[in-house]
Design an enzyme around this catalytic site. Sequence first.
Site, PDB file in Angstrom:
ATOM      1  CG  ASP A  86      45.619  50.432  41.865  1.00  0.00           C
ATOM      2  OD1 ASP A  86      46.589  49.848  41.361  1.00  0.00           O
ATOM      3  OD2 ASP A  86      44.664  49.825  42.391  1.00  0.00           O
ATOM      4  CG  ASP A 129      45.226  60.122  54.880  1.00  0.00           C
ATOM      5  OD1 ASP A 129      45.143  58.981  54.382  1.00  0.00           O
ATOM      6  OD2 ASP A 129      44.440  60.532  55.754  1.00  0.00           O
ATOM      7  CG  ASP A 172      38.678  47.786  56.160  1.00  0.00           C
ATOM      8  OD1 ASP A 172      37.521  47.407  55.890  1.00  0.00           O
ATOM      9  OD2 ASP A 172      38.969  48.984  56.297  1.00  0.00           O
ATOM     10  CG  ASP A 185      44.462  54.133  53.885  1.00  0.00           C
ATOM     11  OD1 ASP A 185      44.819  53.065  53.358  1.00  0.00           O
ATOM     12  OD2 ASP A 185      43.307  54.315  54.349  1.00  0.00           O
TER      13      ASP A 185
END
Length: 570
Positions: free
Chosen positions: A157, A218, A310, A216
Amino acid sequence: MSSSGGGGVAEEVARLWGELPVRVVWAAVAAQWAAAAAAARAAVVVPAVRALVAVSLAMTVMILAEKLFVAAVCLAVRAFRLRPDRRYKWLPIGAAAAAASSEDDEESGLVAAAAAFPMVLVQIPMFNEREVYKLSIGAACSLDWPSDRVVIQVLDDSTDLVVKDLVEKECQKWQGKGVNIKYEVRGNRKGYKAGALKEGLKHDYVKECEYIAMFDADFQPESDFLLRTVPFLVHNSEIALVQTRWKFVNANECLLTRFQEMSLDYHFKYEQEAGSSVYSFFGFNGTAGVWRIAAIDDAGGWKDRTTVEDMDLAVRATLQGWKFVYVGDVKVKSELPSTFKAYRFQQHRWSCGPANLFKKMMVEILENKKVSFWNKIHLWYDFFFVGKIAAHTVTFIYYCFVIPVSVWLPEIEIPLWGVVYVPTVITLCKAVGTPSSFHLVILWVLFENVMSLHRIKAAVTGILEAGRVNEWVVTEKLGDANKTKPDTNGSDAVKVIDVELTTPLIPKLKKRRTRFWDKYHYSEIFVGICIILSGFYDVLYAKKGYYIFLFIQGLAFLIVGFDYIGVCPP
C-alpha cells in the site's frame, strides 16, 4: 500647593465612600468565599475523591485477581508440562503419508509426503517500509515448504513511489529464483491493513489455499516456522489460529525498548499462554500467526471498523466456536519502535482500538449462543473490561491523580494495602516475564504510569468514538537506519542505496527541521509539575509520606515530557 490639593482629593474620596449605602468589607467577602469553598469541598470534592478511591481500589483488586489467576495457570502448565503438542494432536506434515507408502518404493513415498503438504498463503502487508521490506520478504521466501505448495503475497500500500519500486524489484528478484511470489497493489488505502488483507483474499490463486501465515514487514520467521505451526491446523479441525511469540532484535537499543520488552514478554509468556490453556482464546497479535481460511470466512472476514482488525477477527471467530492455540516455543524476530513518537502512535492504536471494539461488541458477546457462559464472561470481563478498560484507566486515575490529590485533602485516607501491597504484587507478577530486566522494575513502573496518561485518553476516545478513533499511523521502523554514517561533508543528508546493486537510487534528503517546541509533550509536563507540587505540599504540610513516590513519578513525567526517552530518528 500640590500636597494641599492632594489632601483635598483624599478627603473628598473619603466623604463619598462614607456616603455609600452599602460598605464593601473585603475581609467579610473573603470569609464568605472561603466558607463557600469549604462547603463545596465538603459537599462535592471530598465525596467525589472518596468515590474515585473506592473505584480505584476495586479495579486494582480486579487486576490483582486477574494477574494471580494468570500466574497460577502458567505455573500449572509448566508443572504438568501441558505443552500445546500434548493438548492437541501434532505430527510432522507428510510423515504419515510417507510411512504408509511401501518401504521398497522410496520415490512414491517422497511424492506422497510432498502431496500431504497443504497449500499455504503467506501474506506480508506493507506501507512505505523502506528500511525493513527485505527482511520479511527474504524470510518468507526462505521458508521450508514445497515450492509448489506455498504462495508468497506481498500487499504493498506504499504511497512512496521509490519504495514501491524497491519492493516490486525485490519480489521480481525472488521470482527469478523460482519462488511463487505475487506483488499486489490496489488503487487506494481504504481500510488500511484490514482493507489490504481483505483485498488480498479476493485473488483467484487464494482459492487453492487452506491456511494463511501473516507477517508484518519487520518480522523474520525462521525457516521451520510453517513446519512447526501448520500441523496443529492440519490435525485439529477445531483450531482456527496458531499464534507464535515475538522476539525482539533491538530490545537492548535503549531504555524505551527494554521497557517494551518487559511488557510484551509478560503478555506473550503469561497472558497468551493462560488464555490458550484455559479458554482456547486470546487476542490475535496481527502477525506471526497462521489462520485457517475457513475460520476467517466463517467469522465474516476482515473488517475495518476499528484500528484493531486482528482482535476484531479473533473475537468474532471465537464467538463462532473456533479455538486458538498459542505456541510459545516458536519465536519470530521483530523490531520494537525505538522512538517515543512511534511508540505513542502505536499505544494510541492499541488502547483506542480495543475500547472501541468492546463498545461495538459488548451486547453481541452476551447474546451469543455458540460459546459457553464462562467463555462469554471471560471474554466480556477478563479480556475486555479488566484487560483493556480497567488496566488502561485505573493506572492514571489512581497513581497519577487520586494519590496526589489525596495529599491536599486531609479527609481522604487510602489504606496501606491499596498503596503498597497490592501494587507491589501486581508489579512482581508482571516483572517475572523478563528476569534479566528485573533491576529496571521501578523505572519500568514509573514509565508505565506516564504512558497511562496517553492510554486513558486513547481508551476514552475509543469508547466515545471521538476525534482520532480511527486514526491509523504505521509504526515507524528504523531497521539499520541508526547505523547510517553521516556524509563526509558533515551534512545530515542520507542517500537511499540498494545494498545489492551498490548504486544510488533516487537520493532522498532527510532533514530534521522539527521546531524545538514541537518536540515537547505538554500534557506530560503539566501532570509532572502538578505531581511534584503535591510532593512538596506533602513534605511541608500533609505529612502523609507519599512525597518520595510523588517526586520520582513527577520527575518521570517531566523526563518523558521533554522527550528524553528513546532514540533520535536519523
